[in-house]
Enzyme design. Structure first.
Site, PDB file in Angstrom:
ATOM      1  N   THR A  28       0.802  -1.225   0.000  1.00  0.00           N
ATOM      2  CA  THR A  28       0.000   0.000   0.000  1.00  0.00           C
ATOM      3  C   THR A  28       0.833   1.273   0.000  1.00  0.00           C
ATOM      4  OG1 THR A  28      -1.876  -1.074   1.048  1.00  0.00           O
ATOM      5  CG2 THR A  28      -1.678   1.271   1.430  1.00  0.00           C
ATOM      6  N   SER A  74       0.787  -7.735  -1.601  1.00  0.00           N
ATOM      7  CA  SER A  74       1.446  -8.879  -0.955  1.00  0.00           C
ATOM      8  C   SER A  74       0.664 -10.205  -0.915  1.00  0.00           C
ATOM      9  CB  SER A  74       1.957  -8.506   0.435  1.00  0.00           C
ATOM     10  OG  SER A  74       0.916  -8.458   1.365  1.00  0.00           O
ATOM     11  N   THR A 105       1.129  -5.168   3.884  1.00  0.00           N
ATOM     12  CA  THR A 105       0.921  -5.654   5.248  1.00  0.00           C
ATOM     13  C   THR A 105       0.264  -7.041   5.297  1.00  0.00           C
ATOM     14  OG1 THR A 105      -1.206  -4.513   5.363  1.00  0.00           O
ATOM     15  CG2 THR A 105       0.708  -3.336   6.216  1.00  0.00           C
ATOM     16  N   THR A 292      -1.500 -23.146  18.782  1.00  0.00           N
ATOM     17  CA  THR A 292      -2.822 -22.738  19.257  1.00  0.00           C
ATOM     18  C   THR A 292      -3.455 -21.693  18.349  1.00  0.00           C
ATOM     19  OG1 THR A 292      -4.061 -21.732  21.076  1.00  0.00           O
ATOM     20  CG2 THR A 292      -1.754 -21.086  20.882  1.00  0.00           C
ATOM     21  N   GLN A 293      -4.788 -21.729  18.306  1.00  0.00           N
ATOM     22  CA  GLN A 293      -5.530 -20.685  17.587  1.00  0.00           C
ATOM     23  C   GLN A 293      -5.573 -19.391  18.388  1.00  0.00           C
ATOM     24  OE1 GLN A 293      -9.457 -22.160  16.563  1.00  0.00           O
ATOM     25  NE2 GLN A 293      -8.637 -23.961  15.543  1.00  0.00           N
TER      26      GLN A 293
HETATM   27  N1  ASP Z   1      -3.114  -5.531   0.098  1.00  0.00           N
HETATM   28  C1  ASP Z   1      -1.992  -4.744   0.572  1.00  0.00           C
HETATM   29  C2  ASP Z   1      -0.766  -5.621   0.569  1.00  0.00           C
HETATM   30  O1  ASP Z   1      -0.627  -6.445   1.423  1.00  0.00           O
HETATM   31  C3  ASP Z   1      -2.279  -4.219   1.939  1.00  0.00           C
HETATM   32  C4  ASP Z   1      -1.201  -3.347   2.523  1.00  0.00           C
HETATM   33  O2  ASP Z   1      -0.129  -3.166   2.003  1.00  0.00           O
HETATM   34  O3  ASP Z   1      -1.454  -2.808   3.619  1.00  0.00           O
HETATM   35  O4  ASP Z   1       0.056  -5.500  -0.328  1.00  0.00           O
END
Ligand code: ASP
Length: 360
Positions: A28, A74, A105, A292-293
């Site tokens: 992002t 990602s 992320t 564990t979850q």
């Molecule tokens: N969809 C984006 C990624 O993981 C989300 C982000 O970067 O916050 O590339």
């Protein structure tokens, strides 16, 4: 922090600014709104940074940005991309004091965990970061996350794969993405942050590997490629999961499974077929790790009979590892060892700070 910290004596007789290498993989942070949707656009991030005085502040280290092709959202990342990033860092290891990986992320916790295992004997900081709002927006978290990462990568001798997000520096193999929308997107529920950034920067030096166990920054890490990461999987248990479904998942080529169980590592012990399927797989040499979850706490296979039944079926404890760390660690161990007993022993040992216990 004194200004001199931003410089170091190079080649013994002149002062030069610290140097940071930025591997820009996508995410992002550098995205642009195209036809109403965010997309990574080549060179857009660099153009924004060049026009923003904050990225030219005298206290920042010198930095180089290498843009990957294609820039990735990602969820499109694969273990081949982890190899690319790890090789890139090794290829530039001698020339820089620290490394930043700009990454989306969504799968950043997996990539940070994978690199923690792939880069063995790391003596310099490698910091993953990204943002929830792109740098092009007036209100964003991209600028702070990137500037803080630049300062940390240059000036703080934290020789491990880390993840910086929203004022906290975490150990990379301990993080999970906990918030799809908020700025506080990551947490490290079973390990204190390595550093917290407020008015000052407070490093939790007690968590950082001390000298002399710490690798020297002058010695490059050993790169361990993941040879067959697709042979490892993860499965989240749910009430009523049939033994047939489990049996299908455990078929070759699967060699390792992270089974995400309930609470302290429990699964049903009143379904003999379910336990038989697990026992048959472990007898064939499939390594099954019980994680564990729950976000916080540890697996303890001695606590309940629903846990000890799994131990009797040959499962091993994932202790307080995140599923992301356990999955990438198992892929790493299956790449470097052939012997199942060794893989099981190493899986339960603390190799990079990924589980609570003395580092071996
Ligand atoms: N969809 C984006 C990624 O993981 C989300 C982000 O970067 O916050 O590339």
């Amino acid at each position: 922090m004194s200004g001199a910290l931003h410089y170091h004596l190079r080649k013994g007789w002149f002062w030069v600014k610290k140097r940071v290498y930025i591997a820009y993989t996508g995410g992002t942070m550098g995205m642009k709104l195209v036809h109403g949707r965010y997309q990574p656009v080549p060179n857009f991030l660099q153009t924004l940074m060049a026009a923003n005085p904050a990225f030219h502040h005298a206290q920042l280290p010198t930095y180089t940005i290498t843009q990957y092709t294609p820039l990735l959202d990602s969820p499109n990342m694969t273990p081949a991309d982890w190899s690319h990033i790890a090789r890139d860092i090794c290829d530039h290891y001698d020339e820089y004091d620290g490394f930043i990986v700009l990454h989306g992320t969504d799968t950043m916790a997996y990539s940070a965990s994978a690199l923690a295992f792939m880069l063995d004997g790391l003596g310099k900081p490698v910091i993953f970061t990204g943002s929830q709002i792109p740098l092009c927006e007036a209100r964003n978290d991209a600028q702070e996350n990137l500037i803080a990462s630049l300062l940390l990568a240059a000036d703080y001798a934290i020789p491990e794969v880390c993840l910086y997000f929203h004022k906290r520096l975490f150990r990379g193999c301990r993080v999970v993405k906990v918030d799809a929308n908020g700025f506080d997107a990551f947490d490290s529920p079973n390990c204190q942050p390595l550093a917290e950034l407020g008015v000052g920067i407070v490093v939790n030096w007690g968590l950082v590997r001390p000298w002399p166990q710490r690798p020297l920054p002058t010695t490059p890490p050993t790169l361990h490629e993941l040879t067959s990461p697709g042979d490892v999987g993860a499965l989240r248990l749910y009430p009523g999961m049939s033994a047939r479904i489990l049996e299908n998942v455990l078929q070759p080529p699967l060699r390792g499974l992270i089974l995400q169980t309930y609470g302290a590592g429990n699964a049903p012990d009143n379904d003999p077929e379910f336990l038989r399927v697990l026992a048959q797989a472990t007898a064939r040499g499939v390594v099954i790790v019980d994680c564990t979850q729950c976000l916080r706490g540890t697996v303890d296979l001695t606590k309940y009979s629903t846990g000890s039944a799994l131990a009797e079926a040959g499962l091993i404890s994932g202790y307080d590892m995140t599923p992301e760390a356990a999955l990438t660690k198992l892929a790493y161990l299956l790449s470097v060892h052939d012997d199942v007993a060794t893989i099981k022993t190493q899986m339960q040992a603390n190799l990079r700070g990924e589980l609570t216990g003395p580092v071996i």
